[in-house]
Motif scaffolding. Structure first.
Motif, PDB file in Angstrom:
ATOM      1  N   GLY A   1      18.998   4.246  -9.047  1.00 27.32           N
ATOM      2  CA  GLY A   1      18.701   2.904  -8.533  1.00 27.32           C
ATOM      3  C   GLY A   1      17.888   2.976  -7.247  1.00 27.32           C
ATOM      4  O   GLY A   1      16.929   2.207  -7.056  1.00 27.32           O
ATOM      5  N   ILE A   2      18.265   3.892  -6.376  1.00 31.39           N
ATOM      6  CA  ILE A   2      17.550   4.044  -5.092  1.00 31.39           C
ATOM      7  C   ILE A   2      16.130   4.548  -5.357  1.00 31.39           C
ATOM      8  O   ILE A   2      15.160   4.073  -4.777  1.00 31.39           O
ATOM      9  N   ARG A   3      16.042   5.477  -6.292  1.00 29.43           N
ATOM     10  CA  ARG A   3      14.714   6.019  -6.645  1.00 29.43           C
ATOM     11  C   ARG A   3      13.831   4.922  -7.254  1.00 29.43           C
ATOM     12  O   ARG A   3      12.654   4.792  -6.900  1.00 29.43           O
ATOM     13  N   ALA A   4      14.429   4.114  -8.137  1.00 34.73           N
ATOM     14  CA  ALA A   4      13.652   3.048  -8.798  1.00 34.73           C
ATOM     15  C   ALA A   4      13.188   2.008  -7.779  1.00 34.73           C
ATOM     16  O   ALA A   4      12.125   1.393  -7.941  1.00 34.73           O
ATOM     17  N   ALA A   5      13.982   1.814  -6.722  1.00 33.39           N
ATOM     18  CA  ALA A   5      13.589   0.837  -5.694  1.00 33.39           C
ATOM     19  C   ALA A   5      12.337   1.304  -4.943  1.00 33.39           C
ATOM     20  O   ALA A   5      11.593   0.494  -4.400  1.00 33.39           O
ATOM     21  N   GLY A   6      12.111   2.627  -4.907  1.00 29.80           N
ATOM     22  CA  GLY A   6      10.873   3.103  -4.274  1.00 29.80           C
ATOM     23  C   GLY A   6      11.021   4.266  -3.320  1.00 29.80           C
ATOM     24  O   GLY A   6      10.036   4.744  -2.758  1.00 29.80           O
ATOM     25  N   LEU A   7      12.263   4.732  -3.096  1.00 29.07           N
ATOM     26  CA  LEU A   7      12.405   5.933  -2.245  1.00 29.07           C
ATOM     27  C   LEU A   7      12.026   7.145  -3.105  1.00 29.07           C
ATOM     28  O   LEU A   7      12.623   7.359  -4.160  1.00 29.07           O
ATOM     29  N   ASN A   8      11.015   7.909  -2.656  1.00 36.05           N
ATOM     30  CA  ASN A   8      10.517   8.984  -3.531  1.00 36.05           C
ATOM     31  C   ASN A   8      11.000  10.381  -3.181  1.00 36.05           C
ATOM     32  O   ASN A   8      11.126  11.215  -4.050  1.00 36.05           O
ATOM     33  N   ARG A   9      11.147  10.640  -1.889  1.00 34.13           N
ATOM     34  CA  ARG A   9      11.372  12.043  -1.499  1.00 34.13           C
ATOM     35  C   ARG A   9      12.553  12.140  -0.534  1.00 34.13           C
ATOM     36  O   ARG A   9      12.676  11.332   0.381  1.00 34.13           O
ATOM     37  N   LEU A  10      13.383  13.175  -0.751  1.00 38.87           N
ATOM     38  CA  LEU A  10      14.508  13.426   0.151  1.00 38.87           C
ATOM     39  C   LEU A  10      14.292  14.752   0.873  1.00 38.87           C
ATOM     40  O   LEU A  10      13.948  15.758   0.235  1.00 38.87           O
ATOM     41  N   HIS A  11      14.484  14.740   2.182  1.00 43.63           N
ATOM     42  CA  HIS A  11      14.414  15.959   3.000  1.00 43.63           C
ATOM     43  C   HIS A  11      15.855  16.362   3.313  1.00 43.63           C
ATOM     44  O   HIS A  11      16.580  15.598   3.968  1.00 43.63           O
ATOM     45  N   VAL A  12      16.258  17.532   2.853  1.00 39.58           N
ATOM     46  CA  VAL A  12      17.656  17.941   2.992  1.00 39.58           C
ATOM     47  C   VAL A  12      17.757  19.304   3.692  1.00 39.58           C
ATOM     48  O   VAL A  12      17.026  20.236   3.347  1.00 39.58           O
ATOM     49  N   GLY A  13      18.677  19.407   4.645  1.00 37.77           N
ATOM     50  CA  GLY A  13      18.910  20.685   5.319  1.00 37.77           C
ATOM     51  C   GLY A  13      19.838  21.558   4.500  1.00 37.77           C
ATOM     52  O   GLY A  13      21.052  21.371   4.524  1.00 37.77           O
ATOM     53  N   LEU A  14      19.256  22.481   3.757  1.00 37.59           N
ATOM     54  CA  LEU A  14      20.075  23.460   3.020  1.00 37.59           C
ATOM     55  C   LEU A  14      20.584  24.500   4.026  1.00 37.59           C
ATOM     56  O   LEU A  14      21.737  24.883   3.991  1.00 37.59           O
TER      57      LEU A  14
ATOM     58  N   THR B   1       0.831  -1.223   0.000  1.00 40.47           N
ATOM     59  CA  THR B   1       0.000   0.000   0.000  1.00 40.47           C
ATOM     60  C   THR B   1       0.861   1.267   0.000  1.00 40.47           C
ATOM     61  O   THR B   1       0.344   2.363  -0.214  1.00 40.47           O
ATOM     62  N   LEU B   2       2.159   1.138   0.252  1.00 43.61           N
ATOM     63  CA  LEU B   2       3.005   2.337   0.346  1.00 43.61           C
ATOM     64  C   LEU B   2       3.089   3.064  -0.995  1.00 43.61           C
ATOM     65  O   LEU B   2       3.449   2.474  -2.006  1.00 43.61           O
ATOM     66  N   GLN B   3       2.771   4.340  -0.945  1.00 43.52           N
ATOM     67  CA  GLN B   3       2.863   5.159  -2.162  1.00 43.52           C
ATOM     68  C   GLN B   3       4.019   6.145  -2.082  1.00 43.52           C
ATOM     69  O   GLN B   3       4.458   6.681  -3.090  1.00 43.52           O
ATOM     70  N   ARG B   4       4.482   6.412  -0.856  1.00 46.55           N
ATOM     71  CA  ARG B   4       5.561   7.388  -0.704  1.00 46.55           C
ATOM     72  C   ARG B   4       6.510   6.928   0.393  1.00 46.55           C
ATOM     73  O   ARG B   4       6.061   6.602   1.496  1.00 46.55           O
ATOM     74  N   ILE B   5       7.789   6.872   0.054  1.00 44.37           N
ATOM     75  CA  ILE B   5       8.812   6.558   1.059  1.00 44.37           C
ATOM     76  C   ILE B   5       9.820   7.708   1.020  1.00 44.37           C
ATOM     77  O   ILE B   5      10.307   8.080  -0.048  1.00 44.37           O
ATOM     78  N   THR B   6      10.105   8.260   2.192  1.00 45.57           N
ATOM     79  CA  THR B   6      10.951   9.456   2.241  1.00 45.57           C
ATOM     80  C   THR B   6      12.077   9.263   3.245  1.00 45.57           C
ATOM     81  O   THR B   6      12.055   8.321   4.040  1.00 45.57           O
ATOM     82  N   SER B   7      13.028  10.174   3.203  1.00 40.73           N
ATOM     83  CA  SER B   7      14.144  10.075   4.140  1.00 40.73           C
ATOM     84  C   SER B   7      14.857  11.421   4.265  1.00 40.73           C
ATOM     85  O   SER B   7      14.815  12.233   3.348  1.00 40.73           O
ATOM     86  N   TYR B   8      15.555  11.612   5.385  1.00 37.22           N
ATOM     87  CA  TYR B   8      16.513  12.708   5.477  1.00 37.22           C
ATOM     88  C   TYR B   8      17.768  12.292   4.711  1.00 37.22           C
ATOM     89  O   TYR B   8      18.101  11.095   4.655  1.00 37.22           O
ATOM     90  N   ALA B   9      18.480  13.278   4.166  1.00 36.97           N
ATOM     91  CA  ALA B   9      19.779  12.992   3.543  1.00 36.97           C
ATOM     92  C   ALA B   9      20.633  14.237   3.636  1.00 36.97           C
ATOM     93  O   ALA B   9      20.120  15.361   3.556  1.00 36.97           O
ATOM     94  N   ARG B  10      21.933  14.055   3.798  1.00 33.44           N
ATOM     95  CA  ARG B  10      22.834  15.210   3.752  1.00 33.44           C
ATOM     96  C   ARG B  10      23.168  15.513   2.298  1.00 33.44           C
ATOM     97  O   ARG B  10      23.396  14.586   1.491  1.00 33.44           O
ATOM     98  N   ALA B  11      23.234  16.787   1.967  1.00 36.58           N
ATOM     99  CA  ALA B  11      23.560  17.170   0.589  1.00 36.58           C
ATOM    100  C   ALA B  11      24.921  16.602   0.190  1.00 36.58           C
ATOM    101  O   ALA B  11      25.111  16.160  -0.954  1.00 36.58           O
ATOM    102  N   LYS B  12      25.866  16.586   1.131  1.00 36.84           N
ATOM    103  CA  LYS B  12      27.206  16.103   0.806  1.00 36.84           C
ATOM    104  C   LYS B  12      27.165  14.617   0.414  1.00 36.84           C
ATOM    105  O   LYS B  12      27.906  14.174  -0.466  1.00 36.84           O
ATOM    106  N   THR B  13      26.294  13.858   1.049  1.00 33.02           N
ATOM    107  CA  THR B  13      26.173  12.429   0.730  1.00 33.02           C
ATOM    108  C   THR B  13      25.571  12.259  -0.664  1.00 33.02           C
ATOM    109  O   THR B  13      26.044  11.433  -1.454  1.00 33.02           O
TER     110      THR B  13
END
Ligand code: SF4
Length: 360
Positions: A172-185, A149-161
């Motif tokens: 590849g990560i996006r195709a696996a199903g991770l849709n959104r990244l939350h990044v601290g600019l 049922t999951l339609q959205r999978i999100t995560s924090y990520a550092r811009a440097k990473t």
């Protein structure tokens, strides 16, 4: 039948407010922050504990535990005649049967998640993309297979990473199903980024943001009005707008800076080396930044620190997770800023008051 309270999985301490709003399922894929140096944060949301990767098998076991809890809740719904619908009566029945469930964070997380439709998940902690790419792909695929049922999978990520990952890895990560990244600019101003030891330059922010978008991610960035204090306010506003225009993220989320105890920037504030800008100064900084924006992003004030008020005392900006669509609503946001500037500073909640409140 095995007691439901015997199933549990590890939870990290934080997630973005928008993920709380959608009652996302929380899956902890790493522990804490690998950087812990930003002077306004210092890894304190994670109690400054040391960063750890988690083994893929351990994470999969957690996903399985969430699945067992979810299945049991659904079974109970059927047994009670609610045909799989998850409502308060189902929860009450389960808690009556097993009072310990009230204290089970795992149960509460899964219950809230499935009763909200079970559509979103958030990978904890501060920088999931630091995992080996094949490991992260395996975890995300397993999560999707376990919970279709999951339609959205999100995560924090550092811009440097993100900057260090190849476009192919990100795809590849996006195709696996991770849709959104939350990044601290936080800021697009290089001097300020250096001062706060963000560990990334404005140019690296831009490259990371563009690459993540090219890989197909929804890109959600956090910006901190007031982070440059009074002295760097104008540079902070102008350069942040420049970087945002280059990236054109899907979401710009504003997090006005309030010194956090046990951080270097808090200590600077305490000894008088950092001057917190006033509510009007912050609004003027915001005005400078917003005026320069040419983005098509959604600009969101979805946090309690956006505490500016209207004359009536109501919040100046909506704290909705979808915020204001730019450029269509840019003028409306600028008008609200003008309205906030007409309101006496004493009506707004000052960041200094918030520091005091944090001490209560
Ligand atoms: S990378 Fe994020 S969590 Fe880590 S110290 Fe910086 S702001 Fe805090």
């Amino acid at each position: 039948m095995k007691k439901l309270s015997t199933y549990s999985f590890e939870l990290g301490p934080i997630r973005p407010p928008s993920e709380g709003g959608s009652h996302s399922l929380l899956i902890r894929v790493t522990r804490n922050c690998p950087w812990r140096r930003c002077t306004f944060c210092y890894g304190t949301p994670y109690n400054r504990e040391k960063f750890q990767l988690r083994a893929v098998e351990e994470i999969k076991n957690d996903i399985q535990a969430a699945k067992m809890i979810s299945d049991e809740i659904k079974n109970m719904s059927w047994q009670l005649g609610y045909a799989g619908q998850i409502n308060n009566a189902v929860g009450a029945h389960l808690v009556q049967r097993e009072p310990d469930l009230c204290r089970s964070h795992s149960f509460v997380t899964v219950f809230n998640w499935i009763s909200s439709g079970g559509r979103t998940a958030f990978l904890q902690d501060a920088d999931s993309l630091i995992m080996r790419t094949p490991d992260l792909i395996e975890v995300v695929k397993y999560l999707k297979e376990t919970f279709p049922t999951l339609q959205r999978i999100t995560s924090y990520a550092r811009a440097k990473t993100i900057y260090h990952k190849t476009l192919e890895e990100l795809k590849g990560i996006r195709a696996a199903g991770l849709n959104r990244l939350h990044v601290g600019l936080e800021s697009g101003d290089d001097e300020l980024l250096r001062d706060i030891d963000k560990g990334v330059t404005a140019e690296q922010h831009i490259i990371a943001g563009k690459k993540a978008k090219e890989a197909g991610f929804e890109f959600s960035v956090y910006v901190m009005p007031g982070l440059g204090g009074c002295s760097r306010s104008a540079h902070h506003a102008k350069n942040t707008a420049r970087v945002l225009n280059e990236i054109n993220p899907h979401y710009i989320r504003l997090r006005p800076f309030v010194p956090r105890p046990n951080t270097p920037l808090f200590d600077e504030y305490q000894i008088g080396d950092f001057e917190i800008s006033s509510p009007h100064e912050r609004l003027r900084e915001l005005k400078t930044m917003i005026e320069d924006l040419t983005v098509t992003s959604r600009v969101c004030f979805d946090h309690m620190m956006n505490a500016w008020r209207q004359e009536s005392g109501a919040l100046l900006f909506t704290q909705d997770y979808e915020g204001y669509k730019f450029p269509e609503e840019k003028e409306a946001v600028l008008e609200l800023i003008e309205e906030g500037l007409r309101v006496s500073e004493s009506i707004h909640i000052d960041a200094k008051d918030m520091v005091a409140m944090r001490h209560l």
